[in-house]
Design an enzyme around this catalytic site. Structure first.
Site, PDB file in Angstrom:
ATOM      1  N   SER A 214       0.824  -1.199   0.000  1.00 32.18           N
ATOM      2  CA  SER A 214       0.000   0.000   0.000  1.00 32.18           C
ATOM      3  C   SER A 214       0.870   1.264   0.000  1.00 32.18           C
ATOM      4  CB  SER A 214      -0.970  -0.035   1.184  1.00 32.18           C
ATOM      5  OG  SER A 214      -1.978   0.947   1.053  1.00 32.18           O
ATOM      6  N   ASP A 310      -9.119  -3.310  -6.502  1.00 39.29           N
ATOM      7  CA  ASP A 310      -8.533  -2.938  -5.214  1.00 39.29           C
ATOM      8  C   ASP A 310      -9.603  -2.214  -4.385  1.00 39.29           C
ATOM      9  OD1 ASP A 310      -7.203  -1.510  -3.159  1.00 39.29           O
ATOM     10  OD2 ASP A 310      -5.349  -1.468  -4.309  1.00 39.29           O
ATOM     11  N   HIS A 377      -6.883  -5.924  -1.062  1.00 41.52           N
ATOM     12  CA  HIS A 377      -5.877  -4.864  -1.131  1.00 41.52           C
ATOM     13  C   HIS A 377      -4.500  -5.543  -1.111  1.00 41.52           C
ATOM     14  CE1 HIS A 377      -4.513  -0.763  -1.029  1.00 41.52           C
ATOM     15  NE2 HIS A 377      -4.060  -0.799   0.215  1.00 41.52           N
TER      16      HIS A 377
END
Length: 437
Positions: A214, A310, A377
């Site tokens: 991330s 996502d 994610h």
């Protein structure tokens, strides 16, 4: 468990309330995601906060836990978390054939874009080492088990904790002078951490992989070439960004919500100094923070792991809260199986935008991709999604196998999944149980 019926539960570790301000809502949810625990549907529910990085899929033993090390000489170097505490990392020494190989993984956790949101963040583990778990479990890409991590299990492994709020790219010039004690030192933290790791063996690395999830994936791309430059010329050095390919995409109301947010982050912490000079000279610095621009200037080999759907990007770039005042998208954003045909077509458009943004990168012979069609994610730091019998696959390859093929030049590793809902191996997040009315 795998397949379209696979359902991952989340156990929230977040103790702060939901803020009304749009900017803080975005920033909060970004790092809320990283401190969620994923658990299989069969696991029991627990309301008590637990370690943010415990692997929920396997029993934890003392041998799995790795102690926190605070950066030495942090104060003298000015390398400080948002609250002024010393940054930290977790280090497990390599062994056997991996004794001179290094894998670094940068923790994710979003960004703060205002003095207010950074001041709130400094009271969490994502802004202060005072709140960080002293021991964390290494799993997924950090696992020391060959069955879970076949190519990197015996490497020296480092988990870098994230406490600056700007992907290790901030500079102190805009720190508030009103006595609030808020420190913007991301770039200094990066430099000091690298110096310390070099001193304990990284400088002699034969093979190295810089990775991150991330916001940590974004940091990986920002610092990839710098990392390459620190290591011996004859070493093999590559970079892996997991769920870090954030799109400069308009939301459903045609607003550039994410670019506006990034602009605030860039201005607040003076990120332009850490971005590529050629890009900043030609474009607005905020645009240069998007990976589509960053990878144009990275010469070190890069692998991109990203779900085409996502959930963080869908919930905060494509359909931010302010773009859906009447809740038309609410159920769809919580569970992709709740989306109606019209909504699915919008999500397919987002997938097409991601693939279009990757067009040039796909021509890079040294690059690798694993773009699956899952509503998830980060996927590399959990063994269940990194490499297990029920892991997501494309062309029968897990993420770990694809990354290994790319890193060791065993095979071309450019895996692009078919559109949702075609892949039965996907894990799809279900946030329905966290909805309030």
């Amino acid at each position: 468990m795998a397949g379209s019926t696979a359902n991952l539960r989340l156990r929230s570790l977040v103790w702060w309330r939901k803020w009304a301000r749009k900017d803080w809502a975005i920033a909060t949810f970004a790092f809320t995601v990283i401190v969620f625990l994923l658990t299989l549907i069969s696991n029991s529910w627990c309301d008590e906060p637990d370690s943010a990085v415990t692997n929920p899929f396997d029993p934890t033993t003392a041998a799995d836990l790795v102690d926190l090390t605070l950066l030495h000489d942090a104060e003298r170097r000015g390398a400080l978390c948002l609250d002024g505490s010393a940054p930290g990392y977790h280090f497990r020494k390599g062994f056997g054939s991996g004794a001179k190989n290094w894998l670094l993984h940068i923790e994710g956790g979003g960004w703060c874009n205002t003095i207010e949101s950074c001041s709130l963040r400094k009271r969490t583990a994502l802004g202060s080492s005072k709140y960080m778990d002293r021991r964390v479990q290494f799993s997924g890409i950090l696992s020391s088990q060959p069955l879970e991590n076949p190519d990197f299990f015996n490497w020296n492994k480092v988990k870098i904790r994230y406490c600056d709020g700007a992907s290790f790219a901030g500079h102190p010039e805009n720190e508030p002078k009103n006595g609030s004690k808020l420190y913007f030192r991301g770039q200094l933290i990066w430099e000091a951490l690298m110096d310390e790791l070099l001193s304990i063996g990284l400088s002699k690395a034969k093979q190295a992989l810089l990775s991150g999830c991330s916001a940590g994936g974004l940091a990986t791309l920002i610092h990839c070439d710098d990392f390459r430059g620190l290591l011996p010329r004859d070493s093999t050095v590559k970079c892996l960004a997991d769920a870090g390919f954030f799109l400069d995409e308009k939301d459903v109301n045609r607003n550039r919500t994410m670019r506006t947010f990034y602009r605030d982050v860039v201005v607040l912490q003076d990120l332009a100094k850490s971005l590529h000079k050629d890009c900043v000279a030609r474009k607005e610095p905020a645009k240069c923070l998007f990976p589509e621009e960053i990878i144009k200037h990275v010469s070190t080999p890069v692998f991109l792991v990203n779900p085409a759907y996502d959930f963080w990007q869908i919930q905060h770039i494509l359909i931010p809260e302010a773009s859906d005042p009447h809740g038309y998208w609410k159920k769809c954003k919580l569970n992709i199986y709740n989306c109606n045909p019209s909504q699915i077509e919008t999500l397919q458009g987002f997938r097409r935008s991601m693939l279009n943004a990757l067009n040039e990168f796909q021509k890079n012979k040294e690059g690798g991709t694993f773009i699956n069609s899952c509503f998830i994610h980060c996927q590399t730091w959990f063994s269940e999604t990194w490499h297990s019998p029920s892991s997501p696959r494309i062309n029968h390859k897990t993420i770990a196998e694809s990354v290994g093929d790319w890193y060791f030049n065993r095979n071309v590793a450019k895996q692009i999944d078919c559109p949702f809902p075609c892949n039965p191996t996907c894990y799809h997040m279900n946030f329905t149980q966290f909805s309030r009315g």
